[in-house]
Design a protein around this motif. Structure first.
Motif, PDB file in Angstrom:
ATOM      1  N   UNK A 149     -40.509   7.712   1.595  1.00 27.67           N
ATOM      2  CA  UNK A 149     -41.696   8.517   1.911  1.00 27.67           C
ATOM      3  C   UNK A 149     -41.536   9.992   1.583  1.00 27.67           C
ATOM      4  N   UNK A 150     -40.294  10.443   1.348  1.00 24.01           N
ATOM      5  CA  UNK A 150     -40.137  11.854   0.986  1.00 24.01           C
ATOM      6  C   UNK A 150     -40.666  12.129  -0.422  1.00 24.01           C
ATOM      7  N   UNK A 151     -40.899  11.035  -1.191  1.00 25.00           N
ATOM      8  CA  UNK A 151     -41.319  11.218  -2.577  1.00 25.00           C
ATOM      9  C   UNK A 151     -42.741  10.769  -2.889  1.00 25.00           C
ATOM     10  N   UNK A 152     -43.316   9.922  -2.012  1.00 24.62           N
ATOM     11  CA  UNK A 152     -44.623   9.360  -2.381  1.00 24.62           C
ATOM     12  C   UNK A 152     -45.317   8.763  -1.153  1.00 24.62           C
ATOM     13  N   UNK A 153     -46.654   8.561  -1.224  1.00 21.95           N
ATOM     14  CA  UNK A 153     -47.367   7.900  -0.125  1.00 21.95           C
ATOM     15  C   UNK A 153     -46.789   6.509   0.156  1.00 21.95           C
TER      16      UNK A 153
ATOM     17  N   UNK B 299     -39.622  12.839  -9.834  1.00 19.36           N
ATOM     18  CA  UNK B 299     -38.338  13.539  -9.738  1.00 19.36           C
ATOM     19  C   UNK B 299     -37.181  12.594 -10.069  1.00 19.36           C
TER      20      UNK B 299
END
Lengths: 443, 443
Positions: free
Chosen positions: B65-69, B293
């Motif tokens: 979740x730190x990177x995407x929904x 990323x």
């Protein structure tokens, strides 16, 4: 608004509280299986600037379904449909702590809270229904004390999950690519007697912090649960004295948990049969009563007091030998029993007084009589407002909104328009402090 | 319509399947927390006469979740909101058999089915996610075989509850006062290894009989569950050969349970990146890839194969020593692993080929290229249709509906308008026979 204000909630009990509501001229018998029926009702309540609509629930086919509509559509789903069709009104759904898992309940109510812009409430029940227990692997209803012990831990877990996100955890920064700041999302690491839940929840807090916690049980265990956790209470009170005494008791208990009196809104049930005049109201009640089959009344009373219907006579008082059930919906049964004894009622008179068999107070009268009654209770401190149960839905609610609400507004005790957008705003409840580092200021 | 017709479902995977979808110009990062985002997407799919929209689910904060929904709003509630805003399109929600009770699931899907007029489907999953298990009292994921054993019994109970009412049980006769004919409502009296459920359900059957049962697992146990119960399957197939072989295998297994081949619709996943020309599609894919990323790719691959990210090099092949996890989402992992080995891909190339890390097939191309691909699979018998995963939602779906659907229609393999009103109608599935004395005729 300086003056203390009344709070109004409507119990959307399918066709209406009256046992024969579905047989009224305006009713469609299968309306209770459509979202449209509840949407229509909620929109009328919203026109009347009600605080909230409410759905009771039992996860079983019960309530004498051969005679009247019953709990069918699941409340959290149904209120999601209502949320989409309304703007302001609060949405309170019932869910059982005995037959669910806390993570699922925390999530469903958080979902409703987010999609409604902060309008949801959770009515915490432990479900005394025997048929429900047999749908979830039990032969009998779990004992009262065990249910409430589980309910207390369940509510702890749910509220902890609702607080597992700091209010600024979701970053969503397209430029940097950071979506969520995981350092602001916290496991709850709960490990208790009934549950072990790591968390965090997979949803942020809503505009009202988290759903309003509502409670309805009047037993000793129920009152303790309410005093610890409830922000609104659906109570049972048949007289002003009972209402005053209940409120005082809850506030005394809440103070022991370090809570302030204004942190809890008490809403006794009030069933209404309203006509433009007192005479019209009585004719309306006559008509509804005449549509209740006699055997429905008999089996309902017999079922409540666990006696053989053959041993009941509609035209005689309740038998002396009756014992109140030691478990089940005690609050309602006791209120019915006490009323019958106090007023020397026959079974038939008891049923009629209770509008065909709910345990709440029933008022039959003109708009002014209803407004007078509400104002008297409100000023006496017997109620912060009411959980209204119109005889027939949406018809009986429409009469209330069109004819009683204007009187209450003129008397300065009820809002003319919504002043906030969340259920907490309507109920005058503070934003809950986030135990994980709140950034928001309590309103 | 004599010709065999294609079925199209769209996976409403939050911002879109591509890991960086939320960073695309048209995206609002917090759209995945609103009902409006899914309503908008579903309406576009309905304009394209899709069979259904679908929501996957995990009851935990996972998916990096730190990177995407991530999976947030609960699917059955969310699709109830979508139901209110659409007329025809099917609504398929995921719910776990490992972390729910069958009575609750039977009821929630029956509720969605009734309020949508017979448009709901239940995607049965056993939930391999470790974080989820820790939200429900377990230290580790329940073993694969145990999960599937429970899932099989769970599905039996749910379908039995859906059949617990004869189709004419609800009488609602205002004149006689009979509301429900209890002789036509049946207990299920289920008593098994995992569940004991008396029933009946507290809801009648819907216009499509009961919700469509959908399944997605490709393991041995998953295939058996699908063969016994599934009416639609979301499969994983990276080549036409795999698609043909999967369909044949499922039909062989289903025949052993006495089921006909046309009783199961197989829909492989297909992720799409579409441009008006092939060149535009590649530019679109370049842009989306550039927004992922590098460390997201690394942690994702490392997480899947349970290796330390420090031991992975984006520009080298997967290490030889990698072992496939013995549990978890095996189907996806195996497909990814096999692809990497077969094509000699570096970790970076593998990720890019899979669109940033989903395990499904990705096609990057012009509308004609996409239509050609779909038609080839369809005619080869590798698919009855597709579970589409547009790169960005709703944008990528809109391109598909506006530019690919007209080609499929012109080629005579996809409907121009809805011909029925239920999900079963769209999928060409027969009305399920009611084991308790059906009155309806299978359509």
């Amino acid at each position: 608004m300086a003056e203390r204000q009344l709070h109004l909630n409507v119990n959307m009990l399918n066709a209406g509280f009256y046992g024969s509501a579905w047989r009224a001229a305006a009713s469609e018998p299968d309306a209770f299986l459509t979202a449209a029926h509840y949407v229509k009702t909620a929109r009328i309540a919203e026109r009347g600037t009600f605080d909230a609509v409410f759905l009771a629930d039992v996860p079983a086919l019960s309530d004498r379904p051969e005679y009247r509509p019953f709990h069918a559509l699941e409340p959290t789903l149904l209120l999601t449909a209502v949320a989409a069709a309304t703007e302001n009104i609060g949405l309170i759904a019932t869910a059982s702590t005995t037959y669910n898992e806390p993570y699922n309940i925390a999530r469903r109510f958080a979902t409703l809270d987010l999609v409604s812009g902060g309008r949801s409430g959770w009515n915490v029940v432990t479900t005394a229904d025997a048929a429900a227990s047999r749908n979830f692997g039990f032969d009998n209803v779990t004992a009262h004390a065990t249910r409430y012990e589980r309910a207390a831990e369940f509510t702890e877990v749910v509220t902890a999950l609702w607080d597992s996100w700091e209010d600024d955890a979701l970053v969503g920064d397209k430029a940097s690519g950071q979506f969520l700041d995981l350092s602001k999302v916290h496991s709850i690491q709960h490990s208790g007697r009934h549950f072990s839940v790591k968390g965090p929840l997979n949803l942020p807090r809503s505009p009202q912090g988290h759903p309003v916690v509502v409670q309805a049980g009047g037993s000793e265990d129920g009152r303790e649960l309410a005093a610890r956790h409830a922000e609104a209470i659906f109570s049972v009170a048949l007289t002003i004295e009972e209402g005053v005494s209940f409120s005082a008791d809850i506030r005394r208990r809440a103070a022991r948990y370090g809570r302030r009196p204004e942190a809890i809104v008490t809403l006794p049930g009030l069933a209404t049969v309203i006509g433009s005049t007192d005479e019209e109201a009585r004719r309306r009640e006559d008509r509804l009563w005449s549509l209740i089959p006699g055997d429905y009344s008999l089996v309902r009373v017999a079922g409540i007091f666990k006696v053989d219907p053959a041993n009941l006579d509609l035209d005689r008082p309740l038998p002396d030998a009756i014992e109140l059930p030691v478990d089940g919906s005690q609050t309602f049964f006791r209120a019915m029993y006490d009323t019958a004894r106090r007023d020397g009622l026959t079974v038939r008179q008891l049923l009629r007084k209770l509008g065909g068999g709910t345990g709440h107070r029933v008022i039959v009268g003109s708009p002014v009589e209803v407004a007078d009654d509400i104002e008297a209770w409100f000023h006496a401190g017997a109620a912060d407002g009411f959980n209204l149960m119109p005889d027939v839905l949406p018809d009986g609610l429409e009469i209330f909104v069109d004819e009683v609400v204007p009187i209450l507004r003129k008397r300065g005790i009820f809002r003319h328009a919504y002043e906030g957008s969340t259920l907490r705003d309507h109920l005058g409840l503070a934003m809950p402090v986030n135990r994980n580092g709140a950034r928001r200021i309590a309103s």
